[in-house]
Design a protein around this motif. Structure first.
Motif, PDB file in Angstrom:
ATOM      1  N   UNK A 138       0.837  -1.195   0.000  1.00  0.00           N
ATOM      2  CA  UNK A 138       0.000   0.000   0.000  1.00  0.00           C
ATOM      3  C   UNK A 138       0.874   1.248   0.000  1.00  0.00           C
ATOM      4  N   UNK A 139       0.550   2.181  -0.895  1.00  0.00           N
ATOM      5  CA  UNK A 139       1.254   3.464  -0.971  1.00  0.00           C
ATOM      6  C   UNK A 139       0.395   4.586  -0.396  1.00  0.00           C
ATOM      7  N   UNK A 140      -0.474   4.236   0.538  1.00  0.00           N
ATOM      8  CA  UNK A 140      -1.358   5.242   1.141  1.00  0.00           C
ATOM      9  C   UNK A 140      -0.585   6.182   2.060  1.00  0.00           C
ATOM     10  N   UNK A 141       0.405   5.651   2.788  1.00  0.00           N
ATOM     11  CA  UNK A 141       1.154   6.472   3.749  1.00  0.00           C
ATOM     12  C   UNK A 141       2.261   7.252   3.060  1.00  0.00           C
ATOM     13  N   UNK A 142       2.821   8.227   3.776  1.00  0.00           N
ATOM     14  CA  UNK A 142       3.948   8.966   3.208  1.00  0.00           C
ATOM     15  C   UNK A 142       5.215   8.121   3.272  1.00  0.00           C
ATOM     16  N   UNK A 143       6.227   8.547   2.550  1.00  0.00           N
ATOM     17  CA  UNK A 143       7.452   7.749   2.423  1.00  0.00           C
ATOM     18  C   UNK A 143       8.147   7.498   3.770  1.00  0.00           C
ATOM     19  N   UNK A 144       8.370   8.517   4.624  1.00  0.00           N
ATOM     20  CA  UNK A 144       9.031   8.227   5.917  1.00  0.00           C
ATOM     21  C   UNK A 144       8.284   7.189   6.746  1.00  0.00           C
ATOM     22  N   UNK A 145       6.956   7.241   6.718  1.00  0.00           N
ATOM     23  CA  UNK A 145       6.171   6.270   7.497  1.00  0.00           C
ATOM     24  C   UNK A 145       6.361   4.861   6.953  1.00  0.00           C
ATOM     25  N   UNK A 146       6.385   4.721   5.622  1.00  0.00           N
ATOM     26  CA  UNK A 146       6.571   3.393   5.023  1.00  0.00           C
ATOM     27  C   UNK A 146       7.941   2.840   5.395  1.00  0.00           C
ATOM     28  N   UNK A 211      -3.735   5.937 -21.301  1.00  0.00           N
ATOM     29  CA  UNK A 211      -3.804   7.210 -20.588  1.00  0.00           C
ATOM     30  C   UNK A 211      -2.870   7.293 -19.377  1.00  0.00           C
ATOM     31  N   UNK A 212      -2.107   6.221 -19.110  1.00  0.00           N
ATOM     32  CA  UNK A 212      -1.372   6.125 -17.863  1.00  0.00           C
ATOM     33  C   UNK A 212       0.123   6.415 -18.045  1.00  0.00           C
ATOM     34  N   UNK A 213       0.776   6.911 -16.978  1.00  0.00           N
ATOM     35  CA  UNK A 213       2.228   7.105 -17.036  1.00  0.00           C
ATOM     36  C   UNK A 213       2.973   5.772 -17.143  1.00  0.00           C
ATOM     37  N   UNK A 214       4.156   5.806 -17.697  1.00  0.00           N
ATOM     38  CA  UNK A 214       5.053   4.647 -17.768  1.00  0.00           C
ATOM     39  C   UNK A 214       6.476   5.201 -17.855  1.00  0.00           C
ATOM     40  N   UNK A 215       7.443   4.451 -17.333  1.00  0.00           N
ATOM     41  CA  UNK A 215       8.794   5.001 -17.240  1.00  0.00           C
ATOM     42  C   UNK A 215       9.835   3.920 -17.011  1.00  0.00           C
ATOM     43  N   UNK A 216      11.070   4.265 -17.335  1.00  0.00           N
ATOM     44  CA  UNK A 216      12.228   3.476 -16.943  1.00  0.00           C
ATOM     45  C   UNK A 216      12.807   4.087 -15.676  1.00  0.00           C
ATOM     46  N   UNK A 217      13.209   3.222 -14.757  1.00  0.00           N
ATOM     47  CA  UNK A 217      13.884   3.655 -13.536  1.00  0.00           C
ATOM     48  C   UNK A 217      15.286   3.061 -13.595  1.00  0.00           C
ATOM     49  N   UNK A 264       9.081   3.465  -4.521  1.00  0.00           N
ATOM     50  CA  UNK A 264       8.226   3.654  -3.340  1.00  0.00           C
ATOM     51  C   UNK A 264       8.240   5.114  -2.907  1.00  0.00           C
ATOM     52  N   UNK A 265       9.426   5.731  -2.889  1.00  0.00           N
ATOM     53  CA  UNK A 265       9.538   7.132  -2.484  1.00  0.00           C
ATOM     54  C   UNK A 265       8.767   8.053  -3.425  1.00  0.00           C
ATOM     55  N   UNK A 266       8.821   7.761  -4.724  1.00  0.00           N
ATOM     56  CA  UNK A 266       8.189   8.622  -5.723  1.00  0.00           C
ATOM     57  C   UNK A 266       6.659   8.589  -5.630  1.00  0.00           C
ATOM     58  N   UNK A 267       6.095   7.411  -5.283  1.00  0.00           N
ATOM     59  CA  UNK A 267       4.637   7.266  -5.346  1.00  0.00           C
ATOM     60  C   UNK A 267       3.993   7.055  -3.980  1.00  0.00           C
TER      61      UNK A 267
END
Length: 344
Positions: A138-146, A211-217, A264-267
């Motif tokens: 779940x990416x509901x919380x902010x990054x520090x909390x995760x 319609x969705x984003x996509x990317x290389x990391x 995870x940090x980005x989203x």
């Protein structure tokens, strides 16, 4: 309508519709509004990744079930899971009112066999499927909390090690780095994807209908060397890590940890689910769990519209005459079924 005013969707007609006759807008709206929404179910994704596909449509697109298919070497039509398409199944916003078995039983007799991986919202009976493992965070919380509440201490140490060695991560809308790196990383390891599959996936994700984003990391060493890459794609409800990782050099410097952490940090805080696309492999499962990922079950369902002939149909489709004999012998052995058309 029933006595309480609900829609009797189970009594609605199920139609088999060919790929060119499907109402794309209504199909994609049904997938998008489903609680089991996945990137894989959209028509524009199936057009490229599956190539040939039909659909089972309940009523006026109250529910849809994709049937990607290919011809066997004997010319028989088989519903099969395409590469880079982890979970299909029944998509509907009306959960709990449909039977997966009933919908699949509407498969026309032009198909001799079907074997598909279906998401877990509409689960078949216990005897009808093999169970497989996906993992989500779940990416509901902010990054520090995760990081504080979900990451295990060893992963936090690995991230410090990666940063100490000067590794850095960059995001780019160009999908080529991730596709090329993954193809080279997995080459010669006996995995299913072939060069054509990577090209199909690239066309799907860059489709003007997507319609969705996509990317290389991409993970780089302090020298600028590319150590690893992930291919990330989105749907309304999920962020999918479709493929990728690091080679041996990147793994030694904990590049894999840095790549996944960057996503995870980005989203974080978006409310989406991060879909790891795996895994039944213990080492991969453990790696993902150390980020806080939870297991999510999906199902492998084998079916045939020819009642009582599933084992025989499976054998013919795969091995011709020899398969027919093997299938006939297998069909004579008692085994659990959930109706004449299904088997584990």
């Amino acid at each position: 309508m029933n006595a309480e005013g609900g829609t009797l969707i189970e009594a609605t007609m199920i139609r088999h519709i060919g790929q060119t006759q499907i109402d794309r807008e209504r199909w994609d709206n049904c997938v998008a509004s489903s609680e089991s929404e996945r990137l894989y179910g959209y028509s524009w994704f199936l057009d490229h990744v599956a190539g040939s596909w039909d659909g089972l449509v309940v009523g006026e697109y109250e529910a849809v079930f994709p049937l990607p298919w290919r011809r066997s070497k004997y010319g028989l039509k088989i519903a099969r899971q395409p590469a880079f398409c982890q979970q299909l199944g029944l998509f509907s916003p009306q959960a709990g009112e449909l039977s997966l078995e009933r919908v699949i039983q509407a498969t026309p007799r032009s198909y001799i066999l079907g074997q598909l991986d279906t998401h877990g919202q509409f689960a078949p009976e216990e005897s009808a499927a093999g169970h497989r493992t996906n993992q989500v965070l779940s990416l509901a919380d902010d990054y520090p909390s995760i990081v504080t509440e979900k990451y295990v201490e060893n992963h936090r140490r690995s991230l410090k090690k990666a940063r100490k060695h000067g590794l850095r991560v960059e995001f780019t809308a160009d999908l080529s780095p991730a596709l090329r790196y993954s193809e080279a990383l997995y080459a010669g390891k006996g995995l299913t994807p072939q060069p054509a599959h990577y090209a199909n996936l690239h066309r799907a994700l860059t489709s003007p209908h997507n319609p969705f984003p996509r990317e290389s990391v991409c993970c780089y060493a302090s020298t600028g060397e590319l150590l690893g890459s992930l291919l990330v794609a989105h749907s309304w409800s999920r962020v999918f890590i479709l493929m990728g990782g690091c080679g041996d050099a990147g793994k030694k410097l904990c590049g894999n940890h840095l790549l996944y952490d960057a996503v995870i940090a980005r989203y974080a805080g978006t409310g989406k689910l991060l879909d790891f696309e795996g895994s039944d492999l213990p080492a991969v499962n453990f790696f993902n769990k150390c980020f806080g990922a939870a297991n999510e079950t999906y199902h492998r369902v084998k079916f045939s519209p020819w009642p009582g002939l599933l084992a025989v149909a499976s054998g013919i489709a795969e091995d011709g005459l020899l398969g027919f004999v093997k299938g006939w012998l297998a069909g004579r052995r008692p085994h659990p079924r959930c109706g004449p058309s299904f088997a584990p």
